[in-house]
Design a protein around this motif. Structure first.
Motif, mmCIF file in Angstrom:
data_model
loop_
_atom_site.group_PDB
_atom_site.id
_atom_site.type_symbol
_atom_site.label_atom_id
_atom_site.label_comp_id
_atom_site.label_asym_id
_atom_site.label_seq_id
_atom_site.Cartn_x
_atom_site.Cartn_y
_atom_site.Cartn_z
ATOM 1 N N TRP A 112 -0.921 7.858 -4.554
ATOM 2 C CA TRP A 112 -2.485 7.829 -4.304
ATOM 3 C C TRP A 112 -2.806 6.856 -3.300
ATOM 4 O O TRP A 112 -3.564 7.045 -2.452
ATOM 5 N N SER A 113 -1.920 5.734 -3.330
ATOM 6 C CA SER A 113 -2.188 4.820 -2.204
ATOM 7 C C SER A 113 -1.976 5.096 -0.939
ATOM 8 O O SER A 113 -2.480 4.794 -0.036
ATOM 9 N N ARG A 114 -0.552 5.699 -0.903
ATOM 10 C CA ARG A 114 -0.349 6.417 0.496
ATOM 11 C C ARG A 114 -1.285 7.252 0.973
ATOM 12 O O ARG A 114 -1.672 7.226 2.265
ATOM 13 N N THR A 139 0.913 -1.198 0.046
ATOM 14 C CA THR A 139 0.049 -0.024 0.019
ATOM 15 C C THR A 139 0.635 1.313 -0.012
ATOM 16 O O THR A 139 0.395 2.459 -0.032
ATOM 17 N N ARG A 140 2.365 1.230 0.106
ATOM 18 C CA ARG A 140 3.171 2.251 0.099
ATOM 19 C C ARG A 140 3.654 2.711 -1.254
ATOM 20 O O ARG A 140 4.355 3.555 -1.075
#
Length: 331
Positions: free
Chosen positions: A18-20, A13-14
């Motif tokens: 955008w995911s962070r 997720t990092r």
């Protein structure tokens, strides 16, 4: 050894920005900031404070301009601190009760300039007004008198409320002052004036530049350990907070900030009330000093420390970096 269970890859997720952002647990906005500003006399006056690089005392006309600037950046509240002239300071701090003191005039100037678009938080304590630099009245031995001081603080709070303060913030650490001020505000019809209590204010080494800003460092006789808290104590902070909430505080403050994040967290978890922290002058000065010698990048240091307050549980932060942070957040 690489695990055989792909679901354990926490880095997944990092990978992208955008995911962070999507998985970010805490969000910092300009609405989380309270900007402390220093008031001085005259017109068109800006007095840089040597121990607080980038911070100045401003005359009333410039304070009004700073307030408009804060509104434009989405900062919801200013905290006011006066640099009372030497000839207005006295052993009994009587200037705190004058309707024409710097604090009251600054409140009116901001209100005239901004209306209700910004909140005004005022400091309730006598150290900007006393000739001895203590937060209250003292006896012949130099002991700060609790109950006699509370009587003056009540008058000071009423004076500020009458001038238009939205939040009075007792920073004196006298016992019983929250209840006395709350009762007086109610009796005088100031039902909507909030009290933000400096509930856990420590006798800290981080206050030096602030005392320069309000002109009390050279005046202070002795220290403030007889009423401000011992940095070794945590349970005592919880007792202080409990008392102030019972007496009518709407929110509480922990001061200083970063060295006391454990206290912020404990207060938030125990009481589930709005908790604020004051990133004090010494903390600000250390960030500026680090940036000046290339030991860290100013913007990154500011934003990381402010996020630490949010992560610990703060509803908001009083910080001299408020203007910078609001600009960075608005990009």
């Amino acid at each position: 050894m690489t695990p055989s269970f792909p679901s354990l890859r926490l880095r997944r997720t990092r990978v992208t920005a955008w995911s962070r952002a999507l998985h970010r647990e805490n969000i910092l906005t300009p609405a989380d900031l309270i900007w402390p500003v220093f008031v001085t006399g005259g017109t068109g006056v800006e007095e840089p404070i040597g121990s607080l690089p980038g911070v100045s005392r401003w005359s009333l006309d410039l304070i009004a301009k700073r307030a408009k600037e804060a509104v434009g950046l989405g900062i919801p509240c200013l905290a006011l601190f006066p640099n009372t002239p030497a000839d207005k300071r006295s052993d009994d701090g009587r200037e705190a009760l004058s309707r024409d003191n710097l604090m009251c005039r600054a409140i009116r100037a901001i209100r005239d300039a901004c209306g209700s678009d910004i909140g005004i938080l005022t400091d309730v304590a006598l150290d900007p007004y006393t000739s001895h630099g203590q937060d209250g009245l003292v006896d012949g031995a130099g002991y700060v008198l609790n109950d006699a001081t509370v009587e003056v603080l009540v008058g000071q709070a009423l004076n500020q409320a009458a001038a238009g303060a939205d939040i009075v913030a007792p920073s004196d650490m006298m016992d019983g002052r929250i209840g006395a001020i709350r009762q007086a505000l109610e009796a005088d019809g100031h039902h909507n004036v909030q009290i933000m209590s400096y509930a856990a204010k420590y006798a800290s080494a981080f206050y030096g530049p602030f005392r320069d800003a309000v002109g009390s460092r050279g005046l202070l006789k002795g220290d403030k350990k007889g009423y401000q808290m011992d940095p070794a104590n945590g349970e005592e902070a919880l007792r202080e907070v409990a008392l102030d909430l019972a007496e009518g505080a709407d929110s509480v403050m922990v001061k200083p900030g970063l060295p006391y994040l454990d206290i912020v967290r404990r207060v938030k978890e125990r009481f589930e009330v709005p908790v604020f922290a004051y990133q004090v002058s010494g903390e600000y000065a250390m960030i500026e000093a680090a940036a000046a010698v290339g030991a860290g990048e100013r913007d990154a240091l500011v934003m990381e420390t402010l996020m630490a307050f949010k992560r610990a549980g703060c509803s908001g932060v009083l910080t001299y970096h408020a203007l910078l942070a609001a600009r960075l957040l608005g990009r």
